[in-house]
Write an enzyme that holds these catalytic residues in place. Structure first.
Site, short mmCIF file in Angstrom:
data_model
loop_
_atom_site.label_atom_id
_atom_site.label_comp_id
_atom_site.label_asym_id
_atom_site.label_seq_id
_atom_site.Cartn_x
_atom_site.Cartn_y
_atom_site.Cartn_z
N SER A 203 0.65 -1.16 0.11
CA SER A 203 0.06 0.08 -0.04
C SER A 203 1.02 1.26 -0.16
O SER A 203 1.97 1.18 0.77
CB SER A 203 -0.97 -0.05 1.44
OG SER A 203 -1.58 1.34 1.60
N THR A 241 -9.62 3.22 -15.62
CA THR A 241 -8.49 4.18 -16.00
C THR A 241 -7.40 4.21 -14.83
O THR A 241 -8.00 4.40 -13.81
CB THR A 241 -8.74 5.25 -16.48
OG1 THR A 241 -10.05 5.35 -17.53
CG2 THR A 241 -7.95 6.37 -16.86
N CYS A 326 -8.05 1.00 12.11
CA CYS A 326 -9.40 0.56 11.86
C CYS A 326 -10.22 0.22 13.13
O CYS A 326 -11.29 0.23 13.01
CB CYS A 326 -9.30 -0.82 10.89
SG CYS A 326 -8.33 -0.70 9.44
N1 PLP Z 1 -3.09 -4.51 5.71
C1 PLP Z 1 -2.49 -4.01 6.68
C2 PLP Z 1 -1.49 -4.92 7.54
C3 PLP Z 1 -2.86 -2.92 7.15
O1 PLP Z 1 -2.14 -2.34 8.21
C4 PLP Z 1 -3.60 -2.08 6.43
C5 PLP Z 1 -3.87 -0.43 6.78
O2 PLP Z 1 -4.05 -0.41 7.93
C6 PLP Z 1 -4.24 -2.50 5.41
C7 PLP Z 1 -4.07 -3.75 4.97
C8 PLP Z 1 -4.98 -1.73 4.41
O3 PLP Z 1 -4.29 -0.92 3.50
P1 PLP Z 1 -5.16 0.46 2.69
O4 PLP Z 1 -5.12 1.38 3.85
O5 PLP Z 1 -4.06 0.86 1.82
O6 PLP Z 1 -6.25 -0.03 2.24
#
Ligand code: PLP
Length: 387
Positions: A203, A241, A326
């Protein structure tokens, strides 16, 4: 006008500030009015396609794979979804069982749960030291498992999981392996072919690129069913796109990651932990004795609720988080910490500090002083019944 109080940002596992180079690249693209649809045959389209091709090469280099093995997505969440849903769609139910670790991010955990019934999901538990229970992994990865999804580094504790060993077990039983490397990318060396992984997510905004961009490594020969259908972009695995400004921002960071061979200095985390362990009584660093990425400290301040600690720290200008972004806003304890065997009360007394390679030594000194002050004030308040 009073000076804006300076802040110390130690929540880099949630998101990071843009690097100077990324800010420059993005600004240049906007100021120079770079636009065009990369699928167009005219010069404007070709120009953008050239930018994307170079970026794809840069991102591939940082992961040790070839350009054709990179699918750009809108971030880690979409990359994880594409890996899992793309393996099994178009049927809405999984043909076979899925193994994942108990520490997976919601974007893996909830995607697997949405596709499979509880009887199809097998969990690899975490141990008290933050590591994976490999004895259980060995037992539950069997021939009727189609996919194993295990993260490379946990977002709450920073513990690194033995993905190479997981891959060996899974491949022995014919299962594909997806690895969420969102928190490991840019912090430890990463080479997808050396690992032998089939699918791997990264990411942008966790590594100082723009939010809304990510990538999935898809090993040559694997075809994923697209979640987003439409045009043939991204090898027909992700229509739409391309977000070329986001892609260029990710490549800018990827080039830097390649230059530093994926490594990040562990100095700040260790200075921070030494400082607080020395100066604050009844503090534990979770997962400290197992392998960790160099930027994450999961700290339990015994007897202090994380919400009170985070509020007090924020008043001192120090930004951290309770577990993962989250779960912020809910007072639920981190699943990772609970899976490790921490009590609910202990998990709720835990704060995550996450550094970046833009963090400064001065930030660490400020953070230590703030932790000392806040822990002492909150504990005194609790003793005198003022809380
Ligand atoms: N995977 C992990 C281990 C993460 O810490 C996060 C984000 O907190 C994600 C996936 C999700 O990534 P994104 O915020 O780019 O959707």
């Amino acid at each position: 006008m009073a000076d804006k109080p300076s802040t110390v940002y130690l929540d880099n596992n949630a998101t990071t500030e843009l690097s100077h180079d990324v800010a420059q690249v993005v600004t240049d693209m906007i100021l120079h009015n770079i636009y065009g649809n990369p699928s167009s045959a005219h010069a404007a389209g070709v120009k953008v396609k050239t930018i994307i091709d170079a970026a794809r090469y840069g991102v591939a280099q940082s992961l040790g794979c070839s350009s054709e093995e990179i699918v750009f997505t809108s971030g880690g969440t979409e990359a994880n979804n594409l890996a899992i849903r793309g393996t099994f769609a178009p049927s809405s139910t999984l043909p076979s069982d899925v193994v994942m670790s108990a520490g997976e991010h919601a974007s893996v955990r909830n995607t697997v749960a949405a596709l499979a019934g509880p009887d199809k999901v097998r969990l690899i538990p975490l141990l008290l030291d933050g590591s994976l229970d490999m004895e259980t992994a060995e037992r539950i990865i069997t021939d009727d498992v189609a996919l194993v999804s295990v993260m490379l580094a946990n977002n709450v504790t920073g513990n690194i999981y033995p993905i190479k060993e997981i891959i060996r077990l899974a491949h022995n039983h014919g299962a594909l392996v997806h690895c969420d490397a969102v928190q490991a990318y840019g912090k430890i060396p990463l080479d997808v072919h050396e690992l032998g992984v089939d699918l791997l997510s990264i990411s942008g905004h966790k590594v100082h690129a723009l939010p809304g961009i990510g990538a999935l490594f898809v090993r040559k020969g694997i075809r994923l069913h697209p979640m987003v259908t439409g045009g043939p972009q991204e090898s027909a695995m992700r229509a739409g796109t391309e977000n070329y400004i986001g892609i260029a921002s990710l490549a800018t960071v990827a080039n830097d990651i390649t230059r530093r061979k994926g490594n990040m200095e562990p100095g700040f985390r260790d200075v921070f932990e030494t400082g607080i362990l020395k100066r604050i009584p009844n503090v534990t660093v979770n997962g400290k004795d197992s392998l960790r990425i160099p930027n994450t400290s999961s700290v339990t301040f015994e007897g202090i609720h994380s919400t009170a600690m985070l509020t007090a720290l924020a008043e001192q200008g120090v930004f951290a988080s309770a577990g993962s972004a989250c779960s912020t806003g809910s007072s639920k304890p981190s699943r990772t910490l609970i899976s490790m065997g921490l009590s609910e009360q202990t998990a709720l007394s835990t704060v995550r500090f996450s550094f970046s390679n833009i963090s400064k030594l001065m930030d660490v000194a400020v953070a230590i002083e703030a932790c000392v002050k806040c822990a002492s004030t909150l504990r005194q308040g609790a003793e005198s019944g003022e809380m």
